[in-house]
Design an enzyme around this catalytic site. Sequence first.
Site, PDB file in Angstrom:
ATOM      1  N   ARG A  53       5.329  17.186  -5.312  1.00 18.88           N
ATOM      2  CA  ARG A  53       6.528  17.948  -5.684  1.00 18.88           C
ATOM      3  C   ARG A  53       6.413  18.651  -7.027  1.00 18.88           C
ATOM      4  O   ARG A  53       6.804  19.806  -7.162  1.00 18.88           O
ATOM      5  CB  ARG A  53       7.752  17.025  -5.657  1.00 18.88           C
ATOM      6  CG  ARG A  53       8.267  16.784  -4.255  1.00 18.88           C
ATOM      7  CD  ARG A  53       9.214  15.621  -4.219  1.00 18.88           C
ATOM      8  NE  ARG A  53       8.544  14.341  -4.436  1.00 18.88           N
ATOM      9  CZ  ARG A  53       9.160  13.170  -4.528  1.00 18.88           C
ATOM     10  NH1 ARG A  53      10.470  13.110  -4.446  1.00 18.88           N
ATOM     11  NH2 ARG A  53       8.479  12.060  -4.704  1.00 18.88           N
ATOM     12  N   GLU A  87      -2.502   3.976  -3.543  1.00 17.61           N
ATOM     13  CA  GLU A  87      -1.282   4.453  -4.201  1.00 17.61           C
ATOM     14  C   GLU A  87      -0.139   3.451  -4.042  1.00 17.61           C
ATOM     15  O   GLU A  87       0.647   3.542  -3.100  1.00 17.61           O
ATOM     16  CB  GLU A  87      -0.870   5.818  -3.596  1.00 17.61           C
ATOM     17  CG  GLU A  87       0.376   6.394  -4.247  1.00 17.61           C
ATOM     18  CD  GLU A  87       0.878   7.680  -3.585  1.00 17.61           C
ATOM     19  OE1 GLU A  87       0.427   8.003  -2.467  1.00 17.61           O
ATOM     20  OE2 GLU A  87       1.728   8.336  -4.192  1.00 17.61           O
ATOM     21  N   LYS A 117      -3.877   5.854  -7.563  1.00 13.02           N
ATOM     22  CA  LYS A 117      -2.795   6.826  -7.732  1.00 13.02           C
ATOM     23  C   LYS A 117      -1.584   6.036  -8.180  1.00 13.02           C
ATOM     24  O   LYS A 117      -1.013   5.252  -7.408  1.00 13.02           O
ATOM     25  CB  LYS A 117      -2.543   7.582  -6.423  1.00 13.02           C
ATOM     26  CG  LYS A 117      -1.420   8.599  -6.521  1.00 13.02           C
ATOM     27  CD  LYS A 117      -1.562   9.686  -5.465  1.00 13.02           C
ATOM     28  CE  LYS A 117      -0.346  10.566  -5.403  1.00 13.02           C
ATOM     29  NZ  LYS A 117      -0.548  11.764  -4.581  1.00 13.02           N
ATOM     30  N   ARG A 122      11.660  18.847   3.159  1.00 11.60           N
ATOM     31  CA  ARG A 122      11.362  19.864   2.137  1.00 11.60           C
ATOM     32  C   ARG A 122      11.744  21.260   2.633  1.00 11.60           C
ATOM     33  O   ARG A 122      12.285  22.066   1.886  1.00 11.60           O
ATOM     34  CB  ARG A 122       9.880  19.837   1.766  1.00 11.60           C
ATOM     35  CG  ARG A 122       9.346  18.482   1.339  1.00 11.60           C
ATOM     36  CD  ARG A 122       9.528  18.195  -0.154  1.00 11.60           C
ATOM     37  NE  ARG A 122       8.881  16.946  -0.488  1.00 11.60           N
ATOM     38  CZ  ARG A 122       9.506  15.762  -0.571  1.00 11.60           C
ATOM     39  NH1 ARG A 122      10.801  15.676  -0.374  1.00 11.60           N
ATOM     40  NH2 ARG A 122       8.820  14.667  -0.869  1.00 11.60           N
TER      41      ARG A 122
HETATM   42  P1  13P Z   1       4.935  13.362  -5.385  1.00 11.23           P
HETATM   43  O1  13P Z   1       4.105  13.908  -6.519  1.00 11.23           O
HETATM   44  O2  13P Z   1       5.906  14.343  -4.828  1.00 11.23           O
HETATM   45  O3  13P Z   1       5.536  12.035  -5.734  1.00 11.23           O
HETATM   46  O4  13P Z   1       3.949  13.077  -4.187  1.00 11.23           O
HETATM   47  C1  13P Z   1       2.773  12.429  -4.419  1.00 11.23           C
HETATM   48  C2  13P Z   1       2.312  11.818  -3.170  1.00 11.23           C
HETATM   49  O5  13P Z   1       1.303  12.164  -2.643  1.00 11.23           O
HETATM   50  C3  13P Z   1       3.109  10.738  -2.586  1.00 11.23           C
HETATM   51  O6  13P Z   1       2.336  10.032  -1.674  1.00 11.23           O
END
Ligand code: 13P
Length: 330
Positions: free
Chosen positions: A280, A165, A207, A21
Amino acid sequence: MVAPGKGIIAADESSGTCQKRFDAVGVECTEENRRQYRQTIFTAEGLEQYISGIILYDETIRQKTDSGVPFPELLAKKGILPGIKVDAGAKELALHPGEKITEGLDGLRERLAEYSKLGTKFAKWRAVITIENGIPSEACIDSNAHAMARYAALCQEAGIVPIVEPEVLIDGEHTLERCFEVSEKTLEETFEELKEAGVAPEGTILKASMVIAGKKAAKQSSVDEVADATIRVLTATVPKDLAGVVFLSGGQGDEQATAHLNKMNQMGKYAWPLSFSYARAIQNPVLKIWAADTKNNVGKAQAALLFRSKMNALATQGKYSDEIEKERPY
Ligand code: 13P
């Protein structure tokens, strides 16, 4: 974590991801620069109006503001819950080229105990599911679901709320229908493993990735298609007593991610709150502005952060619109 009208910021980029990044905006990825960037986010005045929790990284949870206040303490004082990424990243899955398994279970009980002492209230574990010809395999979905269940059980044992997630990646040429199929299978397996491990759904957050065509797909998905397919897969697979569902942005455009969440919340009420946990899609403009002049742009970067946070907070109530988006201060 899923308080009405609020969402979560993922600021838990590992040093490797941070490097990518920072490289993209021309800032050297040193520990001090990472601290200053995170400080810019955490000290934004009024952030707590829109944000209920922020996910930190191991390095970040130990860092302090310029005046010596530990980051988790600063957040807690503002009424923002500090969380922590505890997985050790996605590695190559043995005998399954192109697929990943997330590591990090070894020593996790001890690490959770330490994070709890440092003020952590919740944790995150990200599994990665790739769509390509012939994958994902059952082995990939099963082993990732099993690891997430072991992680979530350890979290609940430690009194920490787990975010699980299972991210179905947006990369590739696949259709929305294929993403639906893979997401459905992944979520079914994940909740089956969580149940078997004895994890309480009332104390668990999902998530989720949205159901969307791959970035290189010939036919891109509309907002309505994404919202409709995502709600269909969630209602088919997510237990009604789960504490909440938050989305990752996964490489979607900033406004696109907001519009998708907004549409889903306009379409109806669900068994669980539907919110965001973007990295992001919230941080893109913030990092860009900060990087352009790290000494003098802190205020401007914070204005962008507050704006994107507010837009997404509105989207959790179905109140976001193109008109409001035009007030963008950057
Ligand atoms: P993004 O929203 O950039 O996909 O990141 C979320 C995240 O925490 C990925 O583990």
